[in-house]
Design a protein around this motif. Structure first.
Motif: not given
Length: 399
Positions: A217-242
């Motif tokens: 969600x918009x307004x979520x902590x940046x760390x939440x986005x980082x942790x999501x990329x660590x836990x869902x490796x499938x999306x990790x590359x796109x999450x690095x870009x984000x």
């Protein structure tokens, strides 16, 4: 016959005794030489007690400073120090970095920079083994102490030569994801910036939809986005870009101050990688998702930050060995991407630096030859190593 044999035995005994006596005469002179070298070394200054790089100045040039163990664990747990230097650190049981002019020059520029303008790009270049990566580590420590949010890539070619896994991108046709490497970088980013991320409480500025059920969600902590990329490796590359795009926006809006540090940046502009597509052709670096992220953060369309890069012959997958200069190592596309930038050359040790390094090796017992500390010994080591820091370390190991 018996008299001859007795005479030969006495002659052999006499010659043996003479050899022993002559060695007894030579030994004290060697010991005296070793003592004088030690006394000479004890009068030399090769360390500084100032461990805060913000306080380093010209008076510290050529001296070693010790990186505190907790800082070393925070900054370099997932890479950042050259492998050969890391082995030396383990052997010496301390992380000591020499204060050198190129690193000090960049730090002085960064102290005086106007952060309301576009991010200034600094490019370190020079021959292999001259200390570009170690100087980058010094600057990284400076960034940590100065309160910068760190975006650090320890060695770009690792992604293109020894990637852990590759897969076709699900969001961009013709692009290749490196999911495990991307997740590893997110862990590295999270660990390096853990204290600052907790303090700043940064939030993201837009919503990200990853699947029907997975949304950030918009307004979520940046760390939440980082942790999501660590836990869902499938999306990790796109999450690095984000994550990179979010940090650009956060930095420009002055919610954080950002320092980008990338070693081997010219690898992004190589003519090939070792990654193969489905049709077994080699993939270009421009077709790898991670490349998009780090080319984005090295543009000049954001502010409140700085960018420090290295270009190196060893980084180019196509082995550009003709020249060390950035215009050659980056190629036309890479040079135009960074232009304008501040080029800073790092050269071989000068007279003070090589003597300081020899004194440090003697102190650490890495260099044990009794003659190493003498003027002749120092000249010989300087000649054999061509004053190259890496070659000096290799030569001193067996001595």
């Amino acid at each position: 016959m018996a008299i001859r044999m007795r005479y030969r035995m006495l002659s052999g005994f006499a010659s043996t005794l003479n050899r022993l006596m002559s060695s007894t005469v030579v030994e004290p002179s060697v010991a005296v030489g070793h003592t004088s070298a030690n006394s000479e070394n004890s009068s030399r200054v090769f360390r500084t007690n100032e461990s805060n790089p913000v306080n380093h100045g010209e008076s510290h040039l050529g001296l070693f400073y010790t990186v505190p163990q907790d800082v070393k664990q925070l900054l370099f747990q997932h890479g950042g120090l050259p492998k050969s230097f890391e082995k030396q650190v383990k052997t010496f049981q301390e992380t000591c970095i020499m204060v050198r002019s190129p690193a000090l020059e960049i730090m002085e520029y960064m102290k005086a920079a106007d952060y309301s303008g576009p991010a200034i790009r600094y490019v370190l270049f020079g021959k292999s083994g001259c200390g570009k990566s170690v100087s980058l580590s010094h600057i990284l420590h400076f960034g940590l102490v100065s309160g910068f949010l760190l975006i650090h890539v320890p060695w770009v070619p690792n992604w293109f030569r020894r990637c852990k896994e590759s897969s076709n991108s699900t969001t961009k046709d013709g692009y290749i994801d490196l999911p495990l490497d991307a997740a590893a970088w997110l862990i590295h980013f999270k660990n390096q910036n853990a204290p600052l991320l907790e303090k700043l409480n940064l939030t993201i500025g837009k919503e990200y939809v990853w699947s029907k059920r997975e949304v950030t969600e918009k307004g979520a902590p940046l760390t939440e986005l980082v942790n999501f990329g660590i836990n869902r490796v499938k999306y990790a590359s796109d999450i690095v870009v984000a994550v990179i795009k979010e940090i650009k926006e956060l930095s420009t809006s002055k919610k954080c101050k950002t320092l980008v540090v990338i070693d081997g940046f010219n690898a992004f502009f190589s003519s090939k990688t070792r990654i193969k597509s489905d049709d077994k052709t080699l993939v270009l670096p421009s077709k790898i998702t991670l490349t998009e992220a780090f080319l984005e953060i090295t543009k000049f369309d954001w502010c409140n930050g700085g960018v420090v890069l290295t270009v190196d012959q060893l980084a180019a997958c196509d082995e550009r060995t003709g020249s060390d200069f950035p215009v050659y190592q980056l190629g036309k596309e890479g040079f135009e991407h960074l232009d304008p930038f501040v080029p800073i050359q790092i050269e071989e040790y000068n007279h003070k630096e090589i003597n300081s390094c020899i004194d440090y090796y003697i102190d650490r017992r890495w260099l044990q030859s009794p003659n190493a500390g003498t003027e002749e010994g120092r000249k010989e080591l300087a000649f054999l190593s061509s004053r190259n820091p890496y070659q000096l370390m290799k030569i001193c190991g067996p001595l």
